[in-house]
Design an enzyme around this catalytic site. Structure first.
Site, PDB file in Angstrom:
ATOM      1  N   GLU A 334      -2.854  -3.089   8.956  1.00  0.00           N
ATOM      2  CA  GLU A 334      -2.246  -2.005   8.194  1.00  0.00           C
ATOM      3  C   GLU A 334      -1.931  -0.830   9.108  1.00  0.00           C
ATOM      4  O   GLU A 334      -2.843  -0.266   9.737  1.00  0.00           O
ATOM      5  CB  GLU A 334      -3.179  -1.535   7.072  1.00  0.00           C
ATOM      6  CG  GLU A 334      -3.266  -2.491   5.909  1.00  0.00           C
ATOM      7  CD  GLU A 334      -3.953  -1.882   4.696  1.00  0.00           C
ATOM      8  OE1 GLU A 334      -3.901  -2.510   3.630  1.00  0.00           O
ATOM      9  OE2 GLU A 334      -4.542  -0.789   4.805  1.00  0.00           O
ATOM     10  N   CYS A 335      -0.681  -0.470   9.198  1.00  0.00           N
ATOM     11  CA  CYS A 335      -0.213   0.724   9.903  1.00  0.00           C
ATOM     12  C   CYS A 335      -0.624   0.687  11.382  1.00  0.00           C
ATOM     13  O   CYS A 335       0.081   0.108  12.196  1.00  0.00           O
ATOM     14  CB  CYS A 335      -0.709   1.984   9.207  1.00  0.00           C
ATOM     15  SG  CYS A 335       0.241   3.470   9.664  1.00  0.00           S
TER      16      CYS A 335
END
Length: 821
Positions: A334-335
């Site tokens: 994530e990210c």
């Protein structure tokens, strides 16, 4: 449910609510209160400061990410986990009524305050106003009748006269002013492109927090804040609990941490554990390889763009993760995780598992998003919809693959890949952050994939495991030297380790980070002076009453060499190391053996009156019995040295039976830092006691016995925050122990009432060996004087692990009953 709570809010961003909220958390914690913390909204930097201030996980409350119906249960969960808090401080977001655009304040601070019926403490920057501040308070107070503003803290006052003018105007409204902070308070956190610098990246974080706590306690009325929090009505809600998955053997999920990966929601770890996974933190900047036995990878939020050069330099780990991803190990990124898996970030070559590069962009992306799975992915079935948020200032090129991770409001974003050609995606990489508590099915789907995947680094099980240092096969009964047999000899690879009493698989991240920084000091010869001073403060004794040692084992050796008793007595059953050390030094002690029918209770009268050295464990290993302080004190006598092994004293949150106190004459108390802080590989312990006796022990100690890293551990774990964390760990262990004891009793067994991190129980001959065959290692009892092979000692673990043992133990016992019938 009674949950004292207060929401710290402001009229706008930049008013000082983070400073006040964190200051309150730290000041209340230092005043002896157990403080829970939460942050309104998706922010993941502020909770790091909350965790540092309170010693508890920093959590988030967000109706968009979690659903309105979960906000109240999650607040209750924060207040009750790992133990009930005295007060919960919730830091707001932006202005009081600012939420998701176009939704009339959805997910605003006011929204959360209303959902949780929490009183609001307003923080207002008064640097450019005086009486007008009262008008602002009046407006904020009356704008929404469901929001109760119960107090104000004035920030950045220019002078006492200025503050007095504002106070009069505000209190004329009937709203009390609970504190005033001056304009030049000198306490602020550095910031950069995504807000504050995370606490894990600040070497000065603890010092700054100490200064902020002291200032807050001096300038804010803490009693009034507590009274406001206690005015909150009771909560009519059950605390949130992670949905439990099927019972199955734990599988390891490698979780990125360290300075470059500072964020993941606390509930993610809890959800994974409930699904039979064991999160193991690794540092992409420092660790050369993934943890052994990795079956899944979770790469959360952070700042790889800031640390890109360091990450790129760790080529062995980059290659290892790349190999794991390409082998089909289920991986969620994530990210920051997406950036780390990219081919390059800011020109620095990284893992290269995702076909993209990334670079900084002048525009910040910060928004809530609705995401839909375009096809089956690692996290969701086709058509699954979730709520998430984006928060980044980088851009990837290209922006998405042919198989996107999500459709964000219909727009393709991220990657869903099958690098191993398994037929289903094993890699999910996206900018989107999703709070899994709001979508627990994501955690369950990921966990199912982890359990279905092979461990990339299998933990081998030898055909005939050999007990370490003995040459004796682990399944046989013979032990070369019972006094030197240790639980780690039982825990051969491939078995669930319930034989060793070390809590956790690694030190907490903050302590590991201190140790990493201390590595830079290894060129200098070590000094234990700071450690001795810190431990003396921790126990409230003179520095001459403390002797740092290389673990309790060294302390036993020192006292055996330094003391030459006429009649030594060891109270058994207990840890055999003291007796082994005495025998090696030429002293053969007598035994006072406590009886199982008395639950191994201590009878001071059973100890010979003329014994001039008495050795006792408290809580005692292996019985788990915590002897009352009065009974231990009764063993003190003129001309006698009383040695009390309190290696497990910190498993009692109050340390109620410890004999450390003002009167240390004739007393030596041994402490270990190994168990609670997961430091068996780094020997760190100490002795508190009679300065005259300690001087004799010190004469036997080799120079530089306590290394630089061990000394650093002593300093850091003696701090008030660390002690509060240890107390909370003890409370959690108590709950886990209750679960294990109840399960053993349900099987018809009679475990010894324990007060520590292990349980002694009589199970019958051959049961220990049968449990080994079923994958569980427990500590044998027959190497402890006074016990036989029918006894085992079981380490207290989380309920999921204990349930696995209880299941197999039940089957063994049932099989034996059937055969005997």
């Amino acid at each position: 449910m009674t949950v004292p709570r207060v929401v710290v809010a402001a009229a706008a961003s930049g008013q000082g609510k983070t400073t006040v909220a964190v200051g309150l958390m730290a000041a209340l914690s230092r005043a002896g209160h157990d403080v829970a913390a939460a942050k309104v909204g998706p922010d993941y930097i502020d909770p790091g400061y909350h965790a540092l201030a309170t010693g508890r996980p920093g959590r988030n409350l967000d109706p968009w990410l979690q659903g309105e119906e979960r906000v109240l249960p999650l607040l209750a969960h924060a207040a009750m986990t790992p133990a009930p808090a005295d007060v919960t401080v919730v830091e707001g977001v932006m202005g009081l009524f600012d939420g998701r655009l176009g939704t009339d304040g959805w997910s605003s601070t006011a929204h959360v305050a209303a959902l949780t019926a929490s009183p609001v403490l307003l923080v207002l920057d008064i640097s450019s106003a005086a009486r007008t501040v009262a008008a602002t308070v009046h407006g904020l107070r009356t704008f929404d009748p469901d929001v109760h503003v119960g107090g104000v803290v004035l920030n950045k006052a220019g002078s006492d006269r200025h503050a007095a003018e504002v106070r009069r105007a505000v209190e004329a409204l009937g709203v009390p002013v609970l504190g005033v902070l001056p304009r030049d308070a000198g306490v602020s956190a550095p910031s950069r492109h995504l807000g504050l610098v995370p606490v894990a990246e600040r070497d000065d974080a603890v010092t700054a927090l100490d200064r902020l706590a002291e200032q807050t306690a001096r300038l804010v009325d803490l009693d009034a804040v507590l009274a406001l929090a206690r005015s909150a009505p009771g909560l009519d809600a059950e605390p949130w609990a992670p949905p439990a998955g099927p019972v199955r053997a734990p599988r390891r999920v490698a979780v990125a941490g360290g300075r470059a990966f500072t964020f993941r929601y606390a509930e993610i770890d809890e959800l994974l554990r409930a699904q039979g996974c064991e999160p193991v933190v690794f540092d992409p900047a420092l660790d050369p390889a993934l943890p052994d036995g990795t079956s899944g990878i979770y790469l959360g939020g952070g700042f790889p763009e800031v640390h890109a050069a360091t990450l790129a330099g760790n080529t062995s780990l980059l290659a290892d993760i790349g190999d794991a991803v390409r082998a089909g190990i289920p991986t969620v990124a994530e990210c920051a995780g997406l950036l780390y898996l990219a081919e390059a970030v800011e020109g620095h070559a990284l893992v290269g598992a995702v076909p993209t590069t990334a670079a900084m962009h002048p525009r910040l992306t910060l928004r809530y998003r609705t995401a839909t799975a375009a096809a089956d992915t690692l996290l969701g079935a086709a058509g699954a919809t979730v709520h998430g948020h984006e928060f980044h200032r980088t851009r990837t090129t290209p922006g998405a693959g042919d198989a996107p991770g999500w459709l964000l409001d219909g727009e393709a974003e991220g990657w869903s890949l099958d690098p191993a050609g398994t037929g289903s995606p094993t890699l999910h990489a996206s900018y989107l952050h999703v709070h899994w508590a709001g979508h627990p099915d994501l955690a369950a789907r990921f966990a199912d994939a982890v359990h279905a995947a092979p461990s990339r680094v299998p933990l081998p099980v030898p055909e005939t495991p050999v007990r370490l240092g003995t040459g004796v096969p682990a399944g046989q009964d013979a032990v070369a030297d019972p006094l030197r047999h240790h639980g780690d000899a039982e825990a051969t690879p491939g078995l669930v380790d319930l034989a060793v009493n070390v809590r956790g698989s690694a030190p907490p991240p903050w302590l590991a980070e201190h140790l990493r920084r201390a590595v830079g000091d290894l060129a200098a010869y070590p000094s234990a002076d700071a450690a001795r001073a810190a431990l003396a403060r921790r126990h409230g004794v003179p520095e001459a009453a403390v002797l740092p040692t290389a673990g309790a084992a060294e302390a036993f050796t020192l006292l055996a060499r330094a003391l030459h008793p006429r009649r030594a007595v060891v109270v058994h059953p207990q840890f055999t190391e003291p007796e082994a050390a005495l025998r090696l030094a030429g002293t053969v002690p007598e035994h006072v053996v406590l009886r199982a029918e008395d639950d191994f209770a201590l009878d001071p009268a059973a100890v010979p009156a003329d014994a001039d050295l008495v050795v006792l464990g408290n809580p005692t290993n292996p019985t788990g019995v915590l002897h009352p302080r009065e009974a231990v004190e009764a063993l003190r006598a003129p001309g006698r040295v009383l040695v009390v092994d309190e290696a497990f004293a910190d498993t009692d949150a109050r340390e109620s039976a410890s004999v450390v106190g003002p009167d240390l004459a004739g007393l030596l108390v041994l402490r270990s830092l190994t168990k609670t802080w997961a430091l068996a590989g780094l020997r760190a312990g100490y002795v508190v006691g009679d300065p005259v006796l300690l001087a004799r022990l010190a004469e036997q100690q080799p120079p530089w016995s306590v290394g630089t890293l061990a000394a650093r551990v002593m300093v850091e774990t003696a701090s008030p925050l660390a002690r509060a964390e240890a107390a909370r760990a003890a409370e959690e262990t108590a709950g886990w122990r209750h679960h294990l004891l109840r399960g053993l009793r349900d099987l018809g067994l009679r475990p010894v009432p324990s007060a520590t991190s292990f349980v002694l129980v009589e199970v019958g001959d051959g049961v220990r060996e049968a449990l080994r065959e079923r994958g569980y290692a427990v500590r044998r009892g027959d190497t402890f004087p006074g016990l036989g092979p029918q006894w085992v000692r079981i380490a207290v673990r989380d309920p999921l692990t204990s349930d696995g043992l209880l299941r197999e133990l039940g089957r063994v016992l049932a099989s034996r009953r059937e055969r005997s019938a």
